[in-house]
Design a protein around this motif. Sequence first.
Motif, mmCIF file in Angstrom:
data_model
loop_
_atom_site.group_PDB
_atom_site.id
_atom_site.type_symbol
_atom_site.label_atom_id
_atom_site.label_comp_id
_atom_site.label_asym_id
_atom_site.label_seq_id
_atom_site.Cartn_x
_atom_site.Cartn_y
_atom_site.Cartn_z
ATOM 1 N N ASP A 323 0.834 -1.194 0.000
ATOM 2 C CA ASP A 323 0.000 0.000 0.000
ATOM 3 C C ASP A 323 0.874 1.251 0.000
ATOM 4 O OD1 ASP A 323 -2.245 -1.666 0.260
ATOM 5 O OD2 ASP A 323 -2.039 -1.690 2.439
ATOM 6 N N GLU A 324 2.049 1.144 0.631
ATOM 7 C CA GLU A 324 3.032 2.229 0.651
ATOM 8 C C GLU A 324 4.367 1.639 0.196
ATOM 9 O OE1 GLU A 324 2.777 5.626 2.455
ATOM 10 O OE2 GLU A 324 0.665 5.310 1.963
ATOM 11 N N ILE A 325 5.052 2.335 -0.713
ATOM 12 C CA ILE A 325 6.351 1.874 -1.202
ATOM 13 C C ILE A 325 7.290 3.072 -1.263
ATOM 14 C CG2 ILE A 325 7.595 0.645 -3.004
ATOM 15 C CD1 ILE A 325 4.910 -0.469 -3.977
ATOM 16 N N ALA A 413 -13.021 -1.218 -0.230
ATOM 17 C CA ALA A 413 -12.863 -1.381 1.216
ATOM 18 C C ALA A 413 -14.094 -2.040 1.836
ATOM 19 C CB ALA A 413 -12.603 -0.030 1.875
ATOM 20 N N VAL A 414 -15.231 -1.918 1.160
ATOM 21 C CA VAL A 414 -16.462 -2.507 1.677
ATOM 22 C C VAL A 414 -16.368 -4.024 1.789
ATOM 23 C CG1 VAL A 414 -17.530 -2.727 -0.610
ATOM 24 C CG2 VAL A 414 -18.973 -2.466 1.416
ATOM 25 N N TYR A 415 -15.437 -4.638 1.016
ATOM 26 C CA TYR A 415 -15.300 -6.094 1.049
ATOM 27 C C TYR A 415 -13.949 -6.568 1.592
ATOM 28 C CZ TYR A 415 -19.657 -7.490 -1.218
ATOM 29 O OH TYR A 415 -20.978 -7.750 -1.498
ATOM 30 N N ARG A 416 -13.129 -5.689 2.103
ATOM 31 C CA ARG A 416 -11.823 -6.132 2.605
ATOM 32 C C ARG A 416 -11.918 -6.964 3.880
ATOM 33 N NH1 ARG A 416 -7.891 -0.854 1.297
ATOM 34 N NH2 ARG A 416 -8.244 -0.913 -0.969
ATOM 35 N N ALA A 546 -13.671 -0.239 -13.868
ATOM 36 C CA ALA A 546 -12.929 0.912 -14.384
ATOM 37 C C ALA A 546 -12.243 1.709 -13.291
ATOM 38 C CB ALA A 546 -13.861 1.809 -15.193
ATOM 39 N N ASP A 547 -12.860 1.891 -12.144
ATOM 40 C CA ASP A 547 -12.293 2.725 -11.078
ATOM 41 C C ASP A 547 -11.620 1.907 -9.983
ATOM 42 O OD1 ASP A 547 -14.690 1.587 -10.240
ATOM 43 O OD2 ASP A 547 -15.130 3.244 -8.863
ATOM 44 N N LEU A 548 -11.347 0.629 -10.250
ATOM 45 C CA LEU A 548 -10.797 -0.267 -9.227
ATOM 46 C C LEU A 548 -9.401 -0.740 -9.600
ATOM 47 C CD1 LEU A 548 -13.996 -2.447 -8.597
ATOM 48 C CD2 LEU A 548 -13.255 -0.406 -7.337
ATOM 49 N N ARG A 553 -3.306 -5.874 -4.194
ATOM 50 C CA ARG A 553 -3.354 -7.014 -3.279
ATOM 51 C C ARG A 553 -4.748 -7.268 -2.722
ATOM 52 N NH1 ARG A 553 -2.975 -6.391 2.170
ATOM 53 N NH2 ARG A 553 -3.027 -4.274 2.990
ATOM 54 N N HIS A 554 -5.721 -6.397 -3.079
ATOM 55 C CA HIS A 554 -7.098 -6.592 -2.610
ATOM 56 C C HIS A 554 -7.977 -7.106 -3.749
ATOM 57 C CE1 HIS A 554 -6.115 -4.692 1.187
ATOM 58 N NE2 HIS A 554 -5.636 -3.645 0.554
ATOM 59 N N ARG A 555 -7.440 -7.992 -4.558
ATOM 60 C CA ARG A 555 -8.183 -8.489 -5.719
ATOM 61 C C ARG A 555 -9.497 -9.142 -5.331
ATOM 62 N NH1 ARG A 555 -5.114 -12.738 -8.237
ATOM 63 N NH2 ARG A 555 -6.594 -12.662 -9.949
ATOM 64 N N ILE A 556 -9.503 -9.860 -4.227
ATOM 65 C CA ILE A 556 -10.730 -10.558 -3.829
ATOM 66 C C ILE A 556 -11.816 -9.531 -3.513
ATOM 67 C CG2 ILE A 556 -11.744 -12.214 -2.233
ATOM 68 C CD1 ILE A 556 -9.493 -13.222 -4.200
ATOM 69 N N ALA A 557 -11.460 -8.495 -2.763
ATOM 70 C CA ALA A 557 -12.437 -7.453 -2.443
ATOM 71 C C ALA A 557 -12.932 -6.768 -3.708
ATOM 72 C CB ALA A 557 -11.814 -6.438 -1.483
ATOM 73 N N VAL A 558 -12.033 -6.511 -4.652
ATOM 74 C CA VAL A 558 -12.409 -5.874 -5.910
ATOM 75 C C VAL A 558 -13.380 -6.758 -6.695
ATOM 76 C CG1 VAL A 558 -11.533 -5.158 -8.176
ATOM 77 C CG2 VAL A 558 -10.326 -4.477 -6.091
ATOM 78 N N GLY A 559 -13.100 -8.047 -6.767
ATOM 79 C CA GLY A 559 -13.977 -8.958 -7.495
ATOM 80 C C GLY A 559 -15.358 -9.067 -6.875
ATOM 81 N N LEU A 560 -15.411 -9.120 -5.571
ATOM 82 C CA LEU A 560 -16.712 -9.187 -4.897
ATOM 83 C C LEU A 560 -17.507 -7.906 -5.113
ATOM 84 C CD1 LEU A 560 -15.603 -10.890 -1.550
ATOM 85 C CD2 LEU A 560 -16.866 -11.947 -3.431
ATOM 86 N N LEU A 561 -16.803 -6.762 -5.091
ATOM 87 C CA LEU A 561 -17.491 -5.494 -5.341
ATOM 88 C C LEU A 561 -18.063 -5.462 -6.756
ATOM 89 C CD1 LEU A 561 -18.265 -2.584 -4.706
ATOM 90 C CD2 LEU A 561 -15.929 -1.902 -5.326
ATOM 91 N N ALA A 562 -17.271 -5.901 -7.748
ATOM 92 C CA ALA A 562 -17.758 -5.919 -9.132
ATOM 93 C C ALA A 562 -18.971 -6.827 -9.273
ATOM 94 C CB ALA A 562 -16.641 -6.369 -10.066
ATOM 95 N N ALA A 563 -18.955 -7.978 -8.592
ATOM 96 C CA ALA A 563 -20.094 -8.900 -8.648
ATOM 97 C C ALA A 563 -21.330 -8.275 -8.028
ATOM 98 C CB ALA A 563 -19.728 -10.203 -7.942
ATOM 99 N N SER A 564 -21.149 -7.557 -6.920
ATOM 100 C CA SER A 564 -22.292 -6.890 -6.275
ATOM 101 C C SER A 564 -22.824 -5.758 -7.138
ATOM 102 C CB SER A 564 -21.883 -6.363 -4.897
ATOM 103 O OG SER A 564 -21.730 -7.423 -3.980
ATOM 104 N N ARG A 565 -21.927 -5.003 -7.766
ATOM 105 C CA ARG A 565 -22.366 -3.938 -8.658
ATOM 106 C C ARG A 565 -23.216 -4.493 -9.806
ATOM 107 N NH1 ARG A 565 -16.880 -0.224 -9.574
ATOM 108 N NH2 ARG A 565 -17.066 1.048 -7.669
ATOM 109 N N PHE A 566 -22.821 -5.642 -10.316
ATOM 110 C CA PHE A 566 -23.526 -6.233 -11.466
ATOM 111 C C PHE A 566 -24.919 -6.724 -11.080
ATOM 112 C CE2 PHE A 566 -24.440 -9.966 -14.173
ATOM 113 C CZ PHE A 566 -24.440 -9.356 -15.424
#
Length: 595
Positions: A323-325, A413-416, A546-548, A553-566
């Motif tokens: 998250d920070e480098i 973050a809603v699914y992290r 598009a905005d994700l 490293r939060h791919r799982i949260a991103v995928g769940l969010l996309a599924a919920s959006r759909f």
Amino acid sequence: MYGTTELPAAVIDEIARVVAAEVERVARLVPFAAAAELGRLSQSHADRGVWLRGSVEAQLAPGVRRRLAAENGLASLPESVAQRLLDALEMTVAALDPSVPHLLEALPEAAPGSGLVTIVSAGSRSEMAAKLAMLDAFVPGATDMVACVVAAVAAHPLVAPQLVGAGSDEAAIAASHGSRHLALAVIVTTIVLRTLRTQRTQRTQRSPQPDVTAAAIIGTALGVVAPILRDAPMPAGYAEAALARRQAEYLMPRHAYGRAVVTDHVFTLTEGPLESAVDFSENGLIAVLPDGIAVRAARESGPVSVALHVVEKPPVLEASRGDEIVEVSWRAPAGGKWLFGHDEIEPTQITPPWPGDYRIRVFASGRDEGNGRENYEFVIWRAQAADPVVHKQTDRLGYTLRSEPVPAAAPDAVYRWVESSSLSQAATVTFVADKSSSEVLRAFGADESAPSPIEELHERQDRFDDPWVCVVEVAGGTVAVEFNGWKSSYTPVLSTLSSPETRAASLFWNINSMTRFSLARNGEVLTNTEFYRNHIESSEALELLADLELEGRHRIAVGLLAASRFTGVWLSAEDLARIEAADIGYPILPTPPAQ
């Protein structure tokens, strides 16, 4: 107790003269490799957790501490080392006949016991350790007396100069150091135990006690000398020789994994202790110190996970690893000895053993998540000093430390919360709009009439690979959860879930970083592929993402969010808790061959 009585100085002098005359000869018989391992005991951390430490040790009487140290000392040696030493010295020890007449007169009255017969046989380290542990039970204070006499003779002016190891390289110095100390312990142990045997024979007016064998003497000597070597300073020149050896053998890349100790939100990678407060306002993650760096952690105290990599040149930046480098330079005064927190750990075995300029790239992840889930990764290489480079700044703690406005949380973050839930390692979560749990179970081919406890289904899955699913009704539809399952990633199941006129979406993931992202509408599967942006061809799916940050490293949260959006269907931590509290799952029947 024998060990609680100090022997007269004249007796110690007498023993020292015997040792001084024999120590060189006995030391030459100690095998080189085994002697070197003994000599390096003070440099090794292999006996951590074996030695008594701190307040527990302080509460024990000195004699008990010495006896336990002897037992642990022998136990800490590899059995192969103990056996090689026994094989090499057995004949020599059997032939030793040191004479210290006044020791017998100086011994106190023997305490009751069964005699030395109990320690006369030993054939390996494990047997020697067992006999050593029983020694004081049968000859009270014997081990303590051996340890006391060895310590006294080691400091005697006749003997001390002969214990100073020497050599042309690290191995030779370590072997000389170890062999001389072992020779001292063997000679003293021979004198003390055989004199105790003579005393028992004379004072009990019994027939001569059974002999004390060489194996018993060597086992006792090893147990006594190991803690002495652990605490003894290494000979002059050893540090320089050890560094030369490390430099000659050092190869890259090197990797280490462990934990750093955090105190007051800080841990360090330095050659010395942290002596003052550190300012992290420049980049919110690390600060350069005179001899290393300090890292700002989220947790106040305790361990955090750390990975350390030493490479020859800067690797390609992988921004998804943190998250920070931040990347900085610093000069190492000596090299080869860096500390994490306040406790020296494995990185001292891999850090470059040269002074000079180094570059370090630090990755931090999980600082905003709490629960001790933060992780740090260091990549180090030799390079000329250069300006700091900030590669990535996304966590809220970093913004706070830099006194910058904290941006809104990322949408995913809603699914992290899933990353620290029972689903974190492997699962498939399926969102189905406008259908009841019964309809969803039928689409899976699950047997709704035969629910089973979740633990039982887990066991059947482990033994027979039998699939199963849990369901929970939420606003707008139903969510199906497969713990370590993947049935809803199959096209026939997705088609059935989304027909006749509804939407379904699922995300599968496992511990090997394999994924499957699926969208279906009106019985048609729109996408069913690995969850990477360059794998997804559906324009509708790409619009959802598009905005994700899909490659983060939060791919799982991103995928769940996309599924919920759909689908318009959402799963909360409370919904998962409802599933786990109900403790009910449904076996999935075999898929018909036609499908």
